[in-house]
Scaffold this motif. Structure first.
Motif, short mmCIF file in Angstrom:
data_model
loop_
_atom_site.label_atom_id
_atom_site.label_comp_id
_atom_site.label_asym_id
_atom_site.label_seq_id
_atom_site.Cartn_x
_atom_site.Cartn_y
_atom_site.Cartn_z
N ILE A 58 0.83 -1.20 0.00
CA ILE A 58 0.00 0.00 0.00
C ILE A 58 0.87 1.25 0.00
N LEU A 59 2.03 1.19 0.63
CA LEU A 59 2.96 2.32 0.59
C LEU A 59 3.49 2.52 -0.83
N PHE A 60 3.68 1.41 -1.53
CA PHE A 60 4.15 1.49 -2.92
C PHE A 60 3.08 2.11 -3.81
N PHE A 61 1.81 1.76 -3.55
CA PHE A 61 0.72 2.34 -4.33
C PHE A 61 0.60 3.84 -4.07
N ASN A 62 0.92 4.27 -2.85
CA ASN A 62 0.92 5.69 -2.56
C ASN A 62 1.96 6.42 -3.42
N LYS A 63 3.09 5.76 -3.63
CA LYS A 63 4.13 6.33 -4.49
C LYS A 63 3.64 6.38 -5.93
N LEU A 64 2.93 5.34 -6.37
CA LEU A 64 2.42 5.32 -7.74
C LEU A 64 1.35 6.38 -7.97
N GLU A 65 0.67 6.78 -6.89
CA GLU A 65 -0.42 7.76 -7.02
C GLU A 65 0.05 9.03 -7.70
N MET A 66 1.23 9.51 -7.31
CA MET A 66 1.72 10.76 -7.90
C MET A 66 2.09 10.58 -9.37
N THR A 67 2.60 9.39 -9.71
CA THR A 67 2.91 9.10 -11.11
C THR A 67 1.63 9.05 -11.94
N PHE A 68 0.60 8.40 -11.38
CA PHE A 68 -0.68 8.29 -12.07
C PHE A 68 -1.35 9.66 -12.20
N GLU A 69 -1.22 10.48 -11.15
CA GLU A 69 -1.84 11.80 -11.14
C GLU A 69 -1.29 12.68 -12.26
N LYS A 70 0.01 12.57 -12.52
CA LYS A 70 0.64 13.38 -13.56
C LYS A 70 0.11 13.03 -14.95
N LYS A 71 -0.37 11.80 -15.11
CA LYS A 71 -0.86 11.36 -16.41
C LYS A 71 -2.36 11.60 -16.59
N MET A 72 -3.02 12.04 -15.52
CA MET A 72 -4.46 12.30 -15.60
C MET A 72 -4.73 13.63 -16.29
N HIS A 73 -5.86 13.70 -16.97
CA HIS A 73 -6.28 14.94 -17.62
C HIS A 73 -7.17 15.78 -16.69
N TYR A 74 -7.47 15.21 -15.53
CA TYR A 74 -8.30 15.90 -14.53
C TYR A 74 -7.46 17.00 -13.88
#
Length: 278
Positions: free
Chosen positions: A57-73
């Motif tokens: 879950i800590l790793f997914f928290n790290k991925l969140e910022m990577t995913f956020e940068k790719k969002m158009h929202y």
């Protein structure tokens, strides 16, 4: 010279602080405490499973910022928060501003916060209080799982980046904070405050322990960390309020799940439903 010249220095402080907490909390050699953790990892599948789940879950928290940068929202709710709260954080920062307090708050924000989490795991493991260890794992997982969607779809920038009269005071003690620490937490990952929610979760669980030092120290630390998020100019009042609610809910859910009450409650509910059908 700044207390935190780099993240490496901060990491050393965290290790030393965890060791100090372990010594005071158990009155044992920290190496023996670390040994008990290693032993559990290699001898208990259940313990290993929970520890790996926590790392995941800590790793997914790290991925969140990577995913956020790719969002158009591209929503931004910071202005709305500011219109409601105004100068609350600015008033606290200006009233209490002091160089020594800045160093102390920075130490608690960067070092004591993770040290309490690690120390909780170490102390509960060494004392073989597995229910509290599992409760910590579940509570941390709930905190992140609930917070991450808000970070993705309800972005709020940190106070200092928006409010003209608020300064990021942590830079006085940790000049490379934006380069070294920022990759761990996005600028708009503000609502709810994980520093608040996780601190509250650790406090609620610590109160259930039989360790006199820990059950007093952790809640006191949580209260001071809540002060630091305002003083350092990082979080809004609404972030803290949401963090308190999340921390209490996550810890209560974690304790219920660790004690098996959540599962038993679900079984009882299903039994009542079946009886009503009959």
């Amino acid at each position: 010279m700044s207390p935190f010249a780099s993240m490496s220095h901060a990491t050393i402080y965290i290790v030393l602080t965890v060791a100090l907490f372990a010594i005071i909390g158990t009155r044992k050699n920290p190496l023996s405490i670390a040994g008990s953790f290693v032993q559990e990892i290699f001898t208990s599948r259940k313990y290993l499973f929970h520890f790996v789940a926590l790392l995941t879950i800590l790793f997914f928290n790290k991925l969140e910022m990577t995913f956020e940068k790719k969002m158009h929202y591209r929503a931004d709710f910071t202005k709305s928060i500011y219109s409601i709260e105004g100068n609350f954080v600015a008033n606290i920062q200006h009233f209490f501003h002091n160089d020594i307090l800045t160093y102390i708050c920075s130490y608690f924000y960067v070092v004591v916060f993770p040290a309490v989490m690690i120390g909780s795991i170490a102390i509960y493991t060494y004392k073989k209080n597995y229910k509290l260890f599992y409760a910590v794992v579940y509570a941390l997982m709930f905190n992140y799982m609930i917070a991450i969607p808000f970070y993705l779809f309800f972005p709020v920038n940190e106070v200092w980046s928006f409010h003209p009269n608020v300064k990021l005071l942590i830079l006085d003690a940790f000049p490379t904070f934006e380069q070294d620490y920022r990759p761990l937490s996005g600028l708009d990952n503000c609502f709810p405050s994980l520093h608040t929610s996780i601190s509250i979760s650790m406090a609620v669980i610590a109160v259930r322990s039989k360790n006199t030092f820990w059950k007093i120290f952790v809640p006191a630390t949580a209260a001071f960390i809540i002060f630091t998020i305002f003083y350092l100019g990082i979080h809004w009042l609404s972030d803290m309020c949401a963090g308190v609610i999340l921390g209490v809910v996550a810890s209560r859910m974690g304790l219920r799940l660790a004690e098996g009450r959540l599962i038993l409650g679900e079984k009882a509910l299903l039994k009542r439903m079946n009886n009503n059908e009959l």
